[in-house]
Design an enzyme around this catalytic site. Structure first.
Site: not given
Length: 549
Positions: A14, A61, A64, A68, A461, A484, A528, A531
């Site tokens: 993500e 996101c 998630c 948050h 995560r 992340s 998260c 790409c």
């Protein structure tokens, strides 16, 4: 100088992530982690009503969302000096536990399993032998030779049509795949079953949260779902929870063990050094003592000395990130000031990421399931330690194997079992409260003119913290350090690698043009941001680009 290859994009993530690795002697010898997207939500929040913050930050996101929101409302709860009612605490825990169940299932089957499972190999499997294997290793409800033959035919239909759909870009046939055809077919079948289940599991958020994604029932002071605390609603939540937990215990965990038995060498690959967990699932007013998942910090893999983690010791620095230079700052004093010129990717001697570099007492720390399980294990957690010991015994590997890509993947499954089992007790606690006439889910408060607050959570995560400064009744400063950011942050001023950069060092790569092994370690963190993984070949003075699953 080693080989570098570009793999772009990596899916099953993500966001926007670039991983660049240098390969020499068949192994990764250097790595750089780069976040490729600037969001700036902290800037958007400035000057807004603190009570609105959680509606904005959960849009960080599409995965998630709840986590948050709950961290944000906890930060404002803390700032205004609130203790929320018991029912609100339980419902927040149940929604968070549902996030664990959903998130970890989706990660293993749909974001990570295909790093270990060769889809096309499943076409060579004997359905009868697959059924026998499945009966031996798991208690899945679906099974039998006819069932696995049907799954195999579905895969064959994809192949014959020339359209593999979600399986079209991957390294099928790669020598790093070790599962026999029957194990691959079994895993493919469970991939499909997990797809069906995850939609059911997501419904738990809708029962007490209004919808998924972006639940709406959280507010500063508690939750707003008093009308939903009916016997039917609670029974529906419990039913879906038990359905999910049954799959976790009877399919997910056996699949992890089955896959891990063929990849034991990965118990020595992909490890890091320091681990941080804020802990989560409060059981009463006193935190962190009441947290079901404990808070702590592990340094240099020493499980015999686990200190309490204190948010005051967290800093972020921007030496190698695309922000204006400044000293390492605690999040309360944090700044989000992007560089004024176009960002230039300079991994060797300059800035190369939109991700800041969080540090605990100056140390990079891995966060996430492995950190939580290691801290719980080292503290002798009554539920988690037996699960870990039993798993190590079944696989015939030492505890040191936990510090690895394989350990990270196994830890995610084990904590899902523990949290899922604990949820049933919380549901029963909620029922008893309501039976006793307690339906309170909200504590009134007044917004102060100025205050500071922090909301610490440990989400699927990893360690998540939101920090808020209220000035004139509005948001004066807002910073959040997400999992992340901890795991995929860049080097710091001292040259210390971020956790993922460290974990990739030493990873074997059989074919630089098909770096499947790099994907395994990157995906094991459940990033998260996503790409792309980029690897370049200076020896040939060429850049190779590959699309991968």
């Amino acid at each position: 100088m080693g080989k570098r290859v570009v793999v772009d994009p990596i899916t099953r993530l993500e966001g926007h992530l670039r991983i660049e690795v240098e390969i020499a002697g068949g192994k990764v010898v250097n790595a750089w982690s780069s976040g490729q997207m600037f969001r700036g939500i902290e800037l958007i929040l400035k000057g807004r009503d603190p009570r609105d913050a959680h509606h904005f930050v959960q849009r960080s996101c599409g995965v998630c969302t709840y986590v948050h929101a709950v961290s944000s409302v906890r930060a404002v709860d803390n700032a205004v000096g609130l203790t929320i009612p018991k029912n609100a605490r339980i419902i927040r825990n149940l929604l968070h536990g549902a996030q664990y169940q959903h998130d970890h299932l989706v990660h293993f089957y749909h974001l990570h399993a295909l790093d270990w499972v060769d889809i096309l190999s499943a076409l060579k499997a004997d359905p009868k032998q697959t059924a026998a294997l499945a009966d031996n290793v798991s208690n899945a409800k679906a099974g039998g030779a006819a069932y696995y033959r049907q799954v195999q035919q579905r895969i064959q239909t994809f192949v014959d049509s020339g359209q593999l759909g979600p399986f079209s870009n991957a390294y099928w046939g790669h020598p790093a795949y070790k599962l026999p055809p029957e194990a691959n077919l079994m895993a493919c079948a469970h991939y499909i079953e997990a797809l069906r289940l995850q939609a059911r599991t997501a419904r738990m958020h809708a029962i007490f949260g209004g919808k998924n994604p972006h639940p709406q029932s959280l507010v500063v002071g508690g939750v707003t779902c008093v009308a939903d605390l009916t016997a039917d609603r609670i029974a529906e939540f419990l039913y879906i929870h038990k359905e999910t937990q049954d799959f976790i215990k009877n399919v997910y965990i056996p699949d992890i063990l089955a896959v891990a038995s063929y990849y034991k060498d990965w118990g020595g690959i992909g490890g890091t050094t320091n681990f941080l967990a804020y802990g989560d699932f409060p059981g009463g007013d006193a935190e962190p003592d009441s947290l079901y998942l404990p808070r702590g910090i592990i340094k240099k893999r020493d499980l015999t000395k686990i200190d309490m983690a204190h948010q005051e010791k967290v800093t972020e620095e921007v030496t190698r990130a695309w922000y204006l230079d400044g000293p390492a700052r605690h999040p309360y004093e944090g700044e989000t000031k992007p560089v004024e010129e176009d960002p230039q990717y300079k991994p060797d001697n300059g800035k190369y990421s939109w991700i800041k570099a969080p540090r605990y007492e100056g140390l990079p720390c891995e966060v996430g399931p492995l950190a939580r399980v290691l801290i719980a294990y080292g503290k002798g957690h009554g539920d988690i330690k037996p699960l870990v010991d039993s798993t190590l015994q079944k696989l015939g590997v030492p505890a040191t194997a936990l510090f690895s890509t394989l350990g990270r993947t196994a830890a995610r499954g084990l904590e899902t079992v523990a949290v899922g089992d604990a949820m049933e007790g919380w549901i029963m606690e909620l029922v008893e409260n309501i039976k006793g006439g307690d339906k309170k889910t909200y504590e009134p408060y007044e917004m102060p003119d100025s205050a500071m607050g922090v909301g610490l959570n440990d989400v699927p995560r990893g360690a998540l913290g939101h920090w808020i400064k209220i000035e004139g009744g509005k948001i004066g400063n807002y910073q959040y350090v997400v999992p992340s950011t901890w795991n995929f942050g860049p080097r710091d001023q001292k040259g210390q690698l971020g956790p993922v950069e460290e974990a990739l060092i030493g990873t074997p790569v059989a074919d630089p043009k098909q770096p499947l092994e790099v994907l395994r370690t990157v995906h094991s963190f459940d990033p998260c941001i996503a790409c792309a993984v980029h690897v370049i070949d200076p020896d040939a003075n060429a850049v190779y680009r590959f699309k991968v699953l």
